[in-house]
Design a protein around this motif. Structure first.
Motif, PDB file in Angstrom:
ATOM      1  N   MET A 103       0.982  -1.183   0.252  1.00 20.08           N
ATOM      2  CA  MET A 103       0.080   0.210  -0.012  1.00 20.08           C
ATOM      3  C   MET A 103       0.811   1.482  -0.080  1.00 20.08           C
ATOM      4  O   MET A 103       0.782   2.366  -0.776  1.00 20.08           O
ATOM      5  N   GLU A 104       1.996   1.077   0.633  1.00 16.11           N
ATOM      6  CA  GLU A 104       2.741   2.313   1.183  1.00 16.11           C
ATOM      7  C   GLU A 104       3.806   2.646  -0.080  1.00 16.11           C
ATOM      8  O   GLU A 104       4.141   3.650  -0.573  1.00 16.11           O
TER       9      GLU A 104
ATOM     10  N   ALA B 111      -7.314   5.531   2.538  1.00 14.68           N
ATOM     11  CA  ALA B 111      -6.949   5.387   4.126  1.00 14.68           C
ATOM     12  C   ALA B 111      -8.217   5.193   4.858  1.00 14.68           C
ATOM     13  O   ALA B 111      -8.190   5.353   6.407  1.00 14.68           O
TER      14      ALA B 111
ATOM     15  N   ALA C 263      -7.651   2.176   7.690  1.00 16.12           N
ATOM     16  CA  ALA C 263      -6.820   2.714   8.727  1.00 16.12           C
ATOM     17  C   ALA C 263      -7.408   3.891   9.536  1.00 16.12           C
ATOM     18  O   ALA C 263      -7.137   3.979  10.758  1.00 16.12           O
ATOM     19  N   ALA C 264      -7.996   4.700   8.994  1.00 14.08           N
ATOM     20  CA  ALA C 264      -8.623   6.126   9.677  1.00 14.08           C
ATOM     21  C   ALA C 264      -9.877   6.272  10.039  1.00 14.08           C
ATOM     22  O   ALA C 264     -10.270   6.786  10.781  1.00 14.08           O
TER      23      ALA C 264
END
Lengths: 435, 301
Positions: free
Chosen positions: A77-78, A398, A401-402
């Protein structure tokens, strides 16, 4: 010879240009030229299927080899935008999400291959999730920017021995029946559900399944695809989230759900420490190997018996870098995976998921009593009901995650309720889209 | 004098010395500039941008800083780091002082060496390994819960790292355990340097152990305590590895610390500007905490 036969069985749908490329040299894969080619590939660690398919491809076409690098999903992902923007971008890359990459012109538009290989014969329901409009949003319309290596499906795995113990003789036909089974398990001292919620919010699986029971998949897909005005905060979804909250409050999840990660969940389930687990068919082969006949699968039941069923079903997405050195060869590989009998067989045996490909092409033979046969059959039900949804965690890069992960952890921890959960996720979604 | 020793005039001699000094400093300075100053300036620049790290960027002025200082979640995350200071700094320094005072008399023998070695051991274990090992201990079936069952506290059994009340203290305890070694070894070494006759004189004057501690040990260890506090505060405020391995910042954002959030903002959210702004704010916070300590403990002449 195999090369030509494989290729010409699909000749009616394949364009003349691609045919010539294939017929020119029997030993070379179509689209890969006559020189040795090394495809630069970037796969996900822990999932052997892509590498096994690559090996099989090299065995058929020795001129094509693969330089494979693997990484954890989070790292993929990163790293993917950075890798794709550099020279020597991967020819084949496992893509966690595609919108941001398309917005930055990092992915190759696959429409020309769609035409050349006749991918219009593939079920459109399989491809809609990997279509992206110009500029990266919305998804679900526009050009094809990736291809599925297979099409996974999620549902409920159950431990057959524990199911027998609580008197479950067949898969529940309605949500009410499922609730009754959960209550019976709790009563009998059997852990009703083992579901991870650490690191990432695994309760998103049952939540989205409940959403699919209470409402139609279309509004959920619209939200995931970032279509104008879409919201996750609908009355049906609120009912689903309240139902999930009810499960939390009834103690159907483990008391340490927020401290339970995916791998611990898998080991507990295979060791018989839980009746149900919400997960995907990518674990079918693994679960069957570990549990034998002690494991079964059913789709999340609808509200009313015989009602429409929907679940998360998404392509295992692979794309081709816009700067890749061998895009044609990579596309040939993707086409081969979907259409070659050997590839399809491997795909089902190792991946455990539907291999996709042309709608009229028969599924590979599998043992009728196996778990994989059950999940493949479930795939046919979802196809008939047109009930495939992308995963709510894929709406933005995101949002998992967020949004979902912290809010679902709060729900389990008793510091958030169903309404607050959906409000918070919708807020986060809008904030992210406004950037 | 000058005529007989034909040395260069002072001004030229000074210039030569300066050239030499520059030559000696240059390599280190270049490395420092490349790896510290330039990235720092780049972070400062990035913090004024709206940028996803790949595509087009636009200037955002100070809006990223406004977000850092007003967003509730980010403020909670910064607050979490300060709560970790309690665990990473206060606990190891206090326990270290207690241990150092206790074994002061037996420093030389085998007992002293053994104690120092045992207490220093956690320090040589990589933080990630410590985080993983402790996660197992905090697991539902881990030793912490087993011990609770053993002493009859079944109702206290929980998934420690997933619990909204206990996750942050649980993570803090890992840091305390790791940093205790460093603090103890520094304080034990420091206490050995204090002149033993001071303690004897105090005893003759009728001082009790707590007086010895207050009037001899503490002042004598001022600098060592300063080093301990400085290093551990930096570790607490900029922590990343332990948290990443143990909880990934969950549950909710209970254990998310600025280091983790910077990484997430930059690489998952692709908000390089906001991530850089948070990084700059974190650097300023570290300086604000550490500089007064340095000033307080420096040698006064």
């Amino acid at each position: 010879m195999t090369t030509i036969r494989t290729f010409t069985t699909r000749s009616l749908a394949v364009s003349a240009a691609a045919l010539i490329a294939g017929a020119a040299a029997a030993q070379d894969a179509p689209g890969c030229g006559t020189e040795p080619v090394e495809l630069n590939a970037y796969f996900e660690t822990g999932f052997p299927l892509p590498s096994r398919l690559a090996e099989a491809f090299t065995a058929q076409f020795p001129d094509v080899t693969f330089d494979i690098r693997e990484d954890q999903f989070a790292n993929l992902m990163e790293n993917s935008p950075r890798l794709l923007s550099q020279p020597g971008a991967p020819d084949l890359i496992r893509l966690p999400s595609i919108s941001d990459l398309v917005a930055n012109d990092l992915l190759l538009n696959l429409d020309p291959y769609y035409d050349a290989y006749g991918w219009d014969a593939f079920p459109e329901g399989n491809l809609v999730q990997i279509r992206v409009a110009d500029g990266g949003r919305p998804r679900g319309v526009g050009s094809l920017y990736a291809m599925g290596l297979n099409y996974s499906l999620t549902g409920v795995f159950y431990n057959a021995a524990l199911a027998e113990q609580i008197g479950m003789t067949e898969a529940p036909q309605t949500l009410e029946e499922l609730d009754a089974l959960l209550a019976a398990a709790k009563e009998a001292g059997v852990q009703p559900i083992v579901q991870w919620n650490k690191d990432t919010g695994g309760l998103a699986f049952p939540l989205q399944n409940l959403m699919g029971s209470y409402g139609d998949p279309e509004p959920i897909n619209a939200w995931i695809f970032q279509q104008e005005g879409a919201t996750i905060d609908t009355p049906e979804n609120l009912q689903a989230a309240e139902h999930l909250q009810g499960w939390v409050e009834a103690g159907y999840f483990t008391r340490d759900a927020n401290a339970l990660d995916y791998f611990t969940m898998m080991s507990r389930f295979t060791n018989g420490q839980g009746l149900f687990m919400f997960n995907g068919d990518w674990e079918s082969a693994n679960l069957e190997e570990q549990m034998g006949d002690d494991v079964g699968f059913f789709l999340m039941p609808p509200l009313e018996e015989g009602g429409r069923q929907a679940t998360m079903s998404s392509p295992l997405t692979f794309g081709i870098g816009a700067n890749a050195a061998h895009p044609d060869c990579a596309a040939a590989f993707l086409n081969w995976v979907a259409t070659d009998p050997e590839a399809r067989q491997l795909n089902v045996e190792i991946g455990g998921s539907n291999p996709g490909g042309p709608a009229d092409m028969a599924l590979p033979e599998v043992n009728q009593d196996s778990l994989i046969a059950e999940t493949l059959e479930a795939g046919q039900v979802i196809a008939a009901d047109d009930g495939a949804m992308d995963f709510i965690a894929n709406a933005t890069g995101a949002i998992f995650a967020a949004g979902w992960t912290p809010e679902l952890q709060k729900l389990v921890g008793g510091v958030q309720d169903a309404e607050g959960l959906l409000d918070a996720v919708q807020d986060e979604y809008e904030t992210q889209l406004s950037r | 004098m000058r005529a007989r020793t034909p040395a260069p005039p002072p001004s030229r001699r000074r210039a030569a010395a300066r050239r030499q000094a520059v030559l000696f400093i240059a390599p280190a300075f270049l490395a420092y500039a490349c790896f510290v100053l330039v990235p720092l300036c780049m972070s400062l620049f990035y913090s004024t941008l709206n940028w996803d790290g790949i595509g087009e960027w636009s200037f955002a002025g100070l809006s990223n800083y406004v977000t850092v200082l007003t967003d509730d979640d980010l403020l909670q995350i910064i607050g979490n780091a300060f709560e970790l200071v309690l665990w990473f700094t206060v606990v190891p320094v206090c326990v270290g002082l207690a241990v150092a005072s206790a074994i002061r008399g037996q420093m030389a023998g085998r007992f002293g060496t053994a104690t120092r070695t045992i207490l220093f051991l956690p320090q040589v274990i990589p933080l990630v390994a410590a985080g993983i090992a402790w996660s197992w201990m905090y697991d539902w079936n881990g030793v912490v819960n087993q011990a609770l069952v053993l002493v009859g506290l079944e109702d206290q059994v929980r998934g420690w790292l997933g619990n909204f009340t206990f996750a942050l203290p649980a993570v803090g305890l890992i840091g305390a355990w790791v940093l205790l070694g460093l603090c103890t070894i520094l304080l034990v070494t420091g206490i050995a340097k204090i002149d033993g006759s001071l303690y004897e004189a105090a005893k003759l004057d009728g001082a009790r152990p707590r007086h010895e501690f207050r009037f001899i040990t503490l002042p004598g260890l001022r600098q060592e305590i300063g080093v301990c506090v400085t290093v551990t505060i930096i570790q607490a405020l900029s922590s990343f590895d332990i948290v990443y391995v143990a909880t990934s910042g969950g549950p909710g954002i209970e254990t998310t610390v600025p280091g983790l959030e910077i990484y997430r903002l930059a690489f998952a959210h692709r908000q390089v500007g906001l991530a850089s702004a948070l990084a700059i704010v974190l650097m300023i916070l570290v300086l604000v905490c550490v500089l007064p300590i340095q000033w307080a403990v420096r040698e006064r002449k």
